[in-house]
Design an enzyme around this catalytic site. Sequence first.
Site, PDB file in Angstrom:
ATOM      1  N   LEU A  65       0.832  -1.213   0.000  1.00  0.00           N
ATOM      2  CA  LEU A  65       0.000   0.000   0.000  1.00  0.00           C
ATOM      3  C   LEU A  65       0.862   1.256   0.000  1.00  0.00           C
ATOM      4  O   LEU A  65       0.346   2.363  -0.083  1.00  0.00           O
ATOM      5  CB  LEU A  65      -0.908   0.027   1.237  1.00  0.00           C
ATOM      6  CG  LEU A  65      -2.052  -0.974   1.267  1.00  0.00           C
ATOM      7  CD1 LEU A  65      -2.902  -0.749   2.515  1.00  0.00           C
ATOM      8  CD2 LEU A  65      -2.924  -0.838   0.026  1.00  0.00           C
ATOM      9  N   LYS A  93       3.523   1.729   2.465  1.00  0.00           N
ATOM     10  CA  LYS A  93       3.843   2.070   3.861  1.00  0.00           C
ATOM     11  C   LYS A  93       5.180   2.797   3.946  1.00  0.00           C
ATOM     12  O   LYS A  93       5.332   3.774   4.672  1.00  0.00           O
ATOM     13  CB  LYS A  93       3.907   0.761   4.658  1.00  0.00           C
ATOM     14  CG  LYS A  93       3.599   0.913   6.093  1.00  0.00           C
ATOM     15  CD  LYS A  93       3.208  -0.406   6.772  1.00  0.00           C
ATOM     16  CE  LYS A  93       3.344  -1.675   6.018  1.00  0.00           C
ATOM     17  NZ  LYS A  93       4.510  -2.457   6.301  1.00  0.00           N
ATOM     18  N   ASP A 105      13.137  -0.047   1.218  1.00  0.00           N
ATOM     19  CA  ASP A 105      12.465   1.113   1.806  1.00  0.00           C
ATOM     20  C   ASP A 105      13.469   2.121   2.370  1.00  0.00           C
ATOM     21  O   ASP A 105      13.178   3.313   2.450  1.00  0.00           O
ATOM     22  CB  ASP A 105      11.483   0.679   2.898  1.00  0.00           C
ATOM     23  CG  ASP A 105      10.120   0.327   2.310  1.00  0.00           C
ATOM     24  OD1 ASP A 105       9.696   1.010   1.359  1.00  0.00           O
ATOM     25  OD2 ASP A 105       9.496  -0.638   2.785  1.00  0.00           O
ATOM     26  N   ASP A 145      -0.503 -10.906  10.173  1.00  0.00           N
ATOM     27  CA  ASP A 145       0.518 -11.898   9.792  1.00  0.00           C
ATOM     28  C   ASP A 145       1.053 -12.564  11.055  1.00  0.00           C
ATOM     29  O   ASP A 145       1.205 -11.896  12.086  1.00  0.00           O
ATOM     30  CB  ASP A 145       1.733 -11.232   9.108  1.00  0.00           C
ATOM     31  CG  ASP A 145       1.396 -10.595   7.781  1.00  0.00           C
ATOM     32  OD1 ASP A 145       0.305 -10.861   7.254  1.00  0.00           O
ATOM     33  OD2 ASP A 145       2.242  -9.806   7.281  1.00  0.00           O
ATOM     34  N   CYS A 170      28.551  -0.903 -11.821  1.00  0.00           N
ATOM     35  CA  CYS A 170      29.115  -2.105 -11.214  1.00  0.00           C
ATOM     36  C   CYS A 170      29.237  -3.218 -12.262  1.00  0.00           C
ATOM     37  O   CYS A 170      30.155  -3.178 -13.072  1.00  0.00           O
ATOM     38  CB  CYS A 170      28.287  -2.509  -9.994  1.00  0.00           C
ATOM     39  SG  CYS A 170      29.251  -3.483  -8.844  1.00  0.00           S
ATOM     40  N   HIS A 229      27.952   1.995  -6.830  1.00  0.00           N
ATOM     41  CA  HIS A 229      26.508   2.137  -7.083  1.00  0.00           C
ATOM     42  C   HIS A 229      26.094   3.582  -6.795  1.00  0.00           C
ATOM     43  O   HIS A 229      25.570   3.883  -5.715  1.00  0.00           O
ATOM     44  CB  HIS A 229      25.722   1.180  -6.179  1.00  0.00           C
ATOM     45  CG  HIS A 229      25.786  -0.230  -6.627  1.00  0.00           C
ATOM     46  ND1 HIS A 229      24.968  -0.738  -7.611  1.00  0.00           N
ATOM     47  CD2 HIS A 229      26.590  -1.250  -6.256  1.00  0.00           C
ATOM     48  CE1 HIS A 229      25.254  -2.011  -7.816  1.00  0.00           C
ATOM     49  NE2 HIS A 229      26.248  -2.353  -7.009  1.00  0.00           N
ATOM     50  N   GLU A 231      23.669   5.212  -7.719  1.00  0.00           N
ATOM     51  CA  GLU A 231      22.216   5.425  -7.582  1.00  0.00           C
ATOM     52  C   GLU A 231      21.783   5.594  -6.126  1.00  0.00           C
ATOM     53  O   GLU A 231      20.785   6.249  -5.839  1.00  0.00           O
ATOM     54  CB  GLU A 231      21.433   4.282  -8.238  1.00  0.00           C
ATOM     55  CG  GLU A 231      21.527   2.909  -7.559  1.00  0.00           C
ATOM     56  CD  GLU A 231      22.709   2.060  -8.016  1.00  0.00           C
ATOM     57  OE1 GLU A 231      23.698   2.642  -8.506  1.00  0.00           O
ATOM     58  OE2 GLU A 231      22.650   0.821  -7.877  1.00  0.00           O
TER      59      GLU A 231
HETATM   60  N1  GLN Z   1      28.733  -9.615  -9.856  1.00  0.00           N
HETATM   61  C1  GLN Z   1      29.683  -8.549  -9.903  1.00  0.00           C
HETATM   62  C2  GLN Z   1      30.654  -8.591  -8.742  1.00  0.00           C
HETATM   63  O1  GLN Z   1      30.380  -9.241  -7.757  1.00  0.00           O
HETATM   64  C3  GLN Z   1      28.976  -7.198  -9.935  1.00  0.00           C
HETATM   65  C4  GLN Z   1      28.203  -6.914  -8.677  1.00  0.00           C
HETATM   66  C5  GLN Z   1      27.249  -5.774  -8.832  1.00  0.00           C
HETATM   67  O2  GLN Z   1      26.929  -5.365  -9.942  1.00  0.00           O
HETATM   68  N2  GLN Z   1      26.772  -5.237  -7.731  1.00  0.00           N
HETATM   69  O3  GLN Z   1      31.681  -7.983  -8.798  1.00  0.00           O
END
Ligand code: GLN
Length: 547
Positions: A15, A17, A71, A147, A382, A508, A510
């Site tokens: 929903l 949350k 989340d 639950d 990555c 990463h 993002e």
């Molecule tokens: N599988 C790759 C590694 O372990 C890339 C991991 C990922 O993209 N987070 O290096």
Amino acid sequence: MSKFVFVTGGVSSSLGKGLTAASLGRLLKSRGLRVTMCKLDPYINVDPGTMNPGEHGEVFVTDDGGETDLDLGHYERFIDEALNRNSNTTTGSIYSSVIAKERRGDYLGKTVQVIPHVTDEIKDRIKRLSSEDTDVVIVEIGGTVGDIEIVPFIEAIRQFRRDVGPTNVCYVHLTLVPYLAANGEQKTKPTQHSVTELRSRGIQPHVIVCRSDQPITDGLKRKISLLCDVPIEGVISAIDARSIYEIPLVLHEEGLDTYVCATLDLDVSERPIDLGIWESLVDRVDASDRTVRIGIVGKYVSMPDAYLSVAEAVRHAGFEYRTRVELHWIDAELVPDHVGEERLCALDGIIVPGGFGERGVEGMVAAAGIARRCEIPYLGICLGLQVAVVEIARNLAGLEGANSTEIDATTPHPVIALMAEQTEVVDKGGTMRLGAYPAMLDAGSQIAKLYGTEVVSERHRHRYEFNARYRHRLEDAGLRCSGSSPDGRLVEFIELPEHPYLVGTQAHPEFKSRPDRPHPLFLGLVDAALQRAEGRDPHLLDVAALG
Ligand code: GLN
């Protein structure tokens, strides 16, 4: 001491949350309160790191290397505070520590039970988030009341109010008010039942947030108020918003933050709300007059939540350019046989996001190759960096059969390999590099220009690395290694100078993008994609200058 808001859900899962909790966090922060957040997950995995993203969605990584529920990504994006591994607790991690304590003899002589030992552990996890620097801790309880697994959590938060005093706790319950088309009515019965369930566990909610596709009328609010014993100001209508970033504004209009503050004895007249930043963000979301098509080539594309932060980060960059980002989810296994050059060339940009395992990787390598040859802006995240390196090794550097040892353990050219393999250390323990690591960018590189700085910190989650033994051969073939670890041993960023935008990062990025502060690498991608979309000459834009 901090105050505590507990957010539970009833009637149905999914929903929103997490978004409701995150939006409340944003509203309280906009009143000048210092907010932190946490998620309690009733499943038995110790953390979501081992769960299939195709089922559970992405694993969100915190600076300290916590592998946490997605989340937390909403929380960080909405409250704009970096969280840590303590901000996510699961039944599995609670039981692990209770059992470890039992083995250590901490409970010597006692029978170890759900009440009080498990509930005490849950309460300790919540209490440790409280600090001098935090006014409000918002705690979201995963799952739905009713639950089986959720019961110890509900019991713990019930006791919590007794422990810290009634003016320090606010219970917010999120339910669904369905609309039955057959008789044209919105129905409150599911809400009544889920509140009854909560009350049977000893919790009387202060606030009921009603999710529905149509506004809850005043008459219906009065009915819910009467039957669920919540003052009418505590019944909040949360209709579907056009964008998730609009939700805080919708909930503020309904008076959510004012009412929550009142229940917590926080004087709102001393804390006027300033939603300026958020309103101008929502204006930018609405003002998109251009569109770019970005393809995400991955193996979990049937479950877009597996790439939630990537999708949000690219949208954030779109907000900055007042550009609607149209995401195209492309199953890597279909590239290039079913989704070939022609289809990919119709895109304005391509992202290959992170991933593990062999499935779909050759399709990602093919997509990186098409992006390179057809000059389609490309951001490799990555695994996306790793496949771009493999592609360049094979097709620009002539290293036939080049691969990552994750995919082909016997490749003649292991351009991506475990650190242990690169240094010929026998132990291949394969521990992940997790959490924030600094990197030094190469002055003058496209990536350094985008970041506007030469020292950056990004979050990692991977085992394999660019193999330094191939660095010179790949550089001779045209690749630029534009950022490395401070000791110079690990390649962290790559780019292809002759290409409008072919950028890869071992991290990463993002996870650090914010709706009002998009990440430079995503800004770079969307800018290059816009130029492609508009047929403009690709040129490097110094995004740092955007301020
Ligand atoms: N599988 C790759 C590694 O372990 C890339 C991991 C990922 O993209 N987070 O290096």
